[in-house]
Design a protein around this motif. Structure first.
Motif, mmCIF file in Angstrom:
data_model
loop_
_atom_site.group_PDB
_atom_site.id
_atom_site.type_symbol
_atom_site.label_atom_id
_atom_site.label_comp_id
_atom_site.label_asym_id
_atom_site.label_seq_id
_atom_site.Cartn_x
_atom_site.Cartn_y
_atom_site.Cartn_z
ATOM 1 N N SER A 1 21.780 -37.860 -19.980
ATOM 2 C CA SER A 1 21.536 -38.845 -18.925
ATOM 3 C C SER A 1 21.804 -40.274 -19.405
ATOM 4 O O SER A 1 22.423 -41.083 -18.689
ATOM 5 C CB SER A 1 20.093 -38.733 -18.421
ATOM 6 N N LYS B 1 22.243 -41.983 -6.087
ATOM 7 C CA LYS B 1 20.944 -41.304 -6.103
ATOM 8 C C LYS B 1 20.404 -41.110 -4.689
ATOM 9 O O LYS B 1 19.704 -40.124 -4.411
ATOM 10 C CB LYS B 1 19.953 -42.093 -6.963
ATOM 11 N N GLY C 1 25.083 -37.393 -8.192
ATOM 12 C CA GLY C 1 23.694 -36.917 -8.144
ATOM 13 C C GLY C 1 23.546 -35.475 -7.708
ATOM 14 O O GLY C 1 22.416 -35.032 -7.463
ATOM 15 N N GLU D 1 21.633 -33.204 -10.439
ATOM 16 C CA GLU D 1 20.207 -33.541 -10.478
ATOM 17 C C GLU D 1 19.485 -33.029 -9.242
ATOM 18 O O GLU D 1 18.336 -32.567 -9.321
ATOM 19 C CB GLU D 1 20.049 -35.057 -10.603
ATOM 20 N N GLN E 1 16.370 -30.283 -9.186
ATOM 21 C CA GLN E 1 15.074 -30.520 -8.546
ATOM 22 C C GLN E 1 14.751 -29.453 -7.512
ATOM 23 O O GLN E 1 13.602 -29.009 -7.393
ATOM 24 C CB GLN E 1 15.071 -31.911 -7.902
ATOM 25 N N SER F 1 11.657 -30.600 -20.128
ATOM 26 C CA SER F 1 12.611 -31.682 -19.852
ATOM 27 C C SER F 1 12.686 -32.661 -21.023
ATOM 28 O O SER F 1 13.774 -33.166 -21.356
ATOM 29 C CB SER F 1 12.224 -32.407 -18.563
#
Length: 554
Positions: free
Chosen positions: A335, A357, A422, A425, A429, A463
């Protein structure tokens, strides 16, 4: 002659009409009056039945018949009260849960500002930036401790959840506000790390209390969709936070003033939390008060820890927990390197990073809605397998960006980052949502906070391990702020590592478990349907001969 006279007197002359009501009893003429087709809905048939039973002289006019009175039974009153209480509970829970998770998602706003501050103002290298991001999450590992305390300790007799939410929000205010007013806090690295750690301590306490509140409320009131609602509120907060973060970073040069915006939102959450009581949500548990009064605090914590240990040791909990932790920890994350490559090498504006994002949060909000409406019936193992495979291939989008394949295809870097940066990611999630739903159903009563916090702590630890593994791999490959030539090789290794957990996908259950309350509810629904079928069969067998007789009489 007399006999003839008598016979003529007794015979009925069809040409002589008798006056109406000559007989005290109305004669019985046909079966249609004896068995009317609809004696309840037809008022005329109701009157004929009354005349058949009573003489006409004893009848009363229609205006003397009292109208039917509607009396409300005690059962209906109790049902109305329960419905009103549940409605009031849900309204308060919707505001408290929605605002809490929206603020939790809005934390992307100060973190986006902080990343640009460390990259542009403090000139941190990618490895240091990523270490600050991951080591700042160390307070999240202590979530099981907060969960055990939340389940065991009732603060001031007010409750087990809302006081902890209030404490966590206040700690976040004390962490982000000094970054605005105290120069040492945002200019020196030790002060910056101290504020980040304090902020994550408050955020972890708030997240544990919110997750436990959602699990306990949904378990008690049989609301299985509450986790999806919380997930959508968090996605909406992240969407708004990243959108405003990118906009304000482009308009202003002093990023430290933007931390005050998030502090103001936290103050609004404090006001909403102060106006809510756990008793008004229907979550008061008298057994907890009795246990607290009869046992010491240490014994209560030990007992709660024992309950958590027994719950985690069960195979239905340990197997999916091990799989999801391994699926995150085995994948190295770059990241910090990707962020510095986009901002320093490609010279992209902060608004583009923020909008990328925002695009990811929009996709997360959309797929969460689709999961709630259409994908919930998909078996857990099949859904997670598809999501993990899609996540592995989505990581290769960074490979396309670094190798500038998108430019060769005619897609500018801004457009590619805005649309696809994004995506990985977002998928990562969304993969957690089925596990939160699964563990919310598996949590024993009174252990909701402990189990959900243990899950969040395990995910946070995995993480952090993934971020540290990414820093080590970047250092091994020689990825620096001036040399990104080995970054594509690291991205390929990252994508291959994401496919490894599919080898143990059989550890996941085929479908989520069903609670006893849900099973009894489904059973009662089936029972009512069966009774309706039986009733229709019986009533049909009774009224069918009537219809046949009427058709024959006609």
């Amino acid at each position: 002659m007399n006999s003839l006279f008598l016979s003529c007197g007794t015979s009925v002359n069809p040409f002589v009409q008798k006056p109406p009501h000559a007989y005290p009893w109305r004669p019985f003429l046909c079966s249609n009056r004896q068995e009317p087709k609809n004696p309840i809905g037809n008022p005329s048939s109701r009157a004929r039945r009354t005349n058949f039973i009573k003489p006409i002289k004893e009848q009363q006019p229609l205006h003397h018949i009292p109208p039917p009175t509607t009396t409300t039974t005690s059962t209906n009153i109790m049902k109305n009260r329960v419905y009103e209480e549940k409605t009031g509970h849900w309204e308060q829970m919707r505001v408290l849960c929605g605002l809490g998770y929206c603020v939790q998602g809005f934390r992307g706003f100060p973190w986006l500002v902080l990343n640009f501050h460390m990259s542009h103002n403090l000139h941190m290298p990618p490895s240091t930036l990523q270490l600050v991001q991951n080591l700042g999450n160390l307070p999240m590992v202590a979530k099981p401790l907060y969960g055990v305390l939340s389940d065991a300790v009732n603060i001031g007799g007010v409750g087990h959840r809302i006081p902890y939410i209030l404490i966590g929000v206040v700690l976040q205010i004390l962490a982000w506000a000094p970054l605005t007013f105290i120069p040492v806090a945002h200019e020196a690295l030790p002060g910056l790390i101290a504020c980040v750690l304090l902020s994550n301590v408050g955020a972890s306490i708030t997240e544990v209390a919110n997750d436990a509140l959602v699990a306990e409320y949904g378990h008690k009131h049989k609301l299985t969709a509450l986790q999806s609602y919380a997930f959508m509120a968090s996605a909406a907060g992240g969407l708004l936070g990243n959108l405003l973060g990118g906009y304000f970073l482009q308009k202003t040069q002093r990023s430290n003033n933007l931390f005050l915006v998030f502090s103001s939102l936290l103050c609004a959450q404090v006001l909403v939390t102060l106006t809510t009581r756990e008793q008004s949500l229907g979550l008061s548990d008298p057994s907890r008060k009795e246990r607290r009064g009869s046992s010491s605090l240490l014994e209560i914590i030990k007992g709660q820890y024992g309950n958590l240990t027994r719950a985690v040791r069960e195979e239905k909990v340990s197997r999916p927990l091990t799989w999801v932790v391994a699926s995150i920890g085995l994948v190295p994350i770059f990241s910090g390197s990707i962020f510095c490559y986009q901002t320093q090498f490609l010279n992209l504006d902060p608004s583009v990073i923020g909008l990328s994002k925002v695009t990811g949060q929009l996709m997360l909000l959309s797929v969460t809605f689709l999961y709630e409406r259409f994908w919930r019936s998909i078996p857990t193992r099949k859904l997670v397998c598809m999501v993990q495979a899609l996540y592995a291939f989505s990581l290769l989008l960074d490979f396309i960006l670094v190798k500038q394949i998108n430019v060769k295809l005619g897609i500018p870097n801004k457009v590619f980052v805005l649309c696809f940066s994004g995506l990985a990611e977002t998928i990562a999630q969304f993969k957690l949502l089925p596990f939160f739903v699964l563990f919310a159903r598996l949590a024993p009563q009174g252990c909701e906070g402990s189990l959900t916090s243990f899950l969040a702590s395990a995910l946070c630890f995995s993480s952090i391990f993934s971020g540290v593994l990414g820093v080590g791999l970047a250092s091994l490959l020689g990825i620096t702020s001036g040399d990104y030539s080995m970054l594509p090789i690291g991205i390929v290794i990252q994508s291959i590592a994401a496919l490894i957990p599919l080898r143990w996908i059989h550890q996941l259950p085929l479908s989520p478990p069903v609670n006893e309350t849900e099973a009894s509810g489904r059973k009662s629904v089936r029972t009512r349907r069966n009774w309706r079928k039986v009733k229709r069969m019986v009533v049909g067998s009774i009224y069918t001969p009537k219809q046949e007789r009427e058709s024959k009489a006609r």
